[in-house]
Design a protein around this motif. Sequence first.
Motif, PDB file in Angstrom:
ATOM      1  N   LEU B  10      36.955  -8.106 -30.655  1.00  0.00           N
ATOM      2  CA  LEU B  10      36.943  -9.185 -31.897  1.00  0.00           C
ATOM      3  C   LEU B  10      37.652  -8.731 -33.002  1.00  0.00           C
ATOM      4  CD1 LEU B  10      32.971  -9.166 -31.912  1.00  0.00           C
ATOM      5  CD2 LEU B  10      34.326 -11.144 -31.509  1.00  0.00           C
ATOM      6  N   GLY B  40      33.657  -5.299 -26.978  1.00  0.00           N
ATOM      7  CA  GLY B  40      34.898  -6.093 -26.264  1.00  0.00           C
ATOM      8  C   GLY B  40      34.811  -6.193 -24.787  1.00  0.00           C
ATOM      9  N   ALA B  68      40.803 -15.238 -24.007  1.00  0.00           N
ATOM     10  CA  ALA B  68      40.398 -14.771 -25.268  1.00  0.00           C
ATOM     11  C   ALA B  68      39.940 -16.115 -25.972  1.00  0.00           C
ATOM     12  CB  ALA B  68      41.438 -14.012 -25.894  1.00  0.00           C
ATOM     13  N   GLU B  73      39.247 -13.532 -31.683  1.00  0.00           N
ATOM     14  CA  GLU B  73      39.329 -12.326 -30.742  1.00  0.00           C
ATOM     15  C   GLU B  73      40.934 -12.041 -30.816  1.00  0.00           C
ATOM     16  OE1 GLU B  73      35.899 -12.588 -27.616  1.00  0.00           O
ATOM     17  OE2 GLU B  73      37.509 -14.015 -27.427  1.00  0.00           O
TER      18      GLU B  73
END
Lengths: 80, 80
Positions: B10, B40, B68, B73
């Motif tokens: 993130l 993550g 992603a 992110e």
Amino acid sequence: MIKARVTVTLKNGVLDPQGKAIEGALGALGFDGIGQVRQGKVFDLTIETADREKAEADLKAMCEKLLANTVIENYTIALD
Amino acid sequence: MIKARVTVTLKNGVLDPQGKAIEGALGALGFDGIGQVRQGKVFDLTIETADREKAEADLKAMCEKLLANTVIENYTIALD
């Protein structure tokens, strides 16, 4: 303050439906030559101590108790 | 065959309720001095090619398109 990254991945032989789904999706998007996809988790932690040995021991205990399911998962610990 | 690891985390400033829950759980288990926890994802891929540059370009495209959410992110790509 110590920064650490814990990476938790499935052990070999453990089925990974999420990874399989990603494999399929990548194929559908037109990426060819994708062999295998395995998904895991990563935890970025900060620990308020200067004692790296204690931090590493603590992180190991955290993995065993909470962060990883050691029956099906492996973990690696990396200190910054 | 090339092995690659994609790590998706993130961005700073994006709330991470899962990380907060882990922080709380680690505190409840008696681990003190935990500053911040951020969770993550990690993807381990194998790609059937010997061309590292093409593999890296493909992986970047996979991250942008599927792996992603680049609004919230960040991703990093590491080739073995």
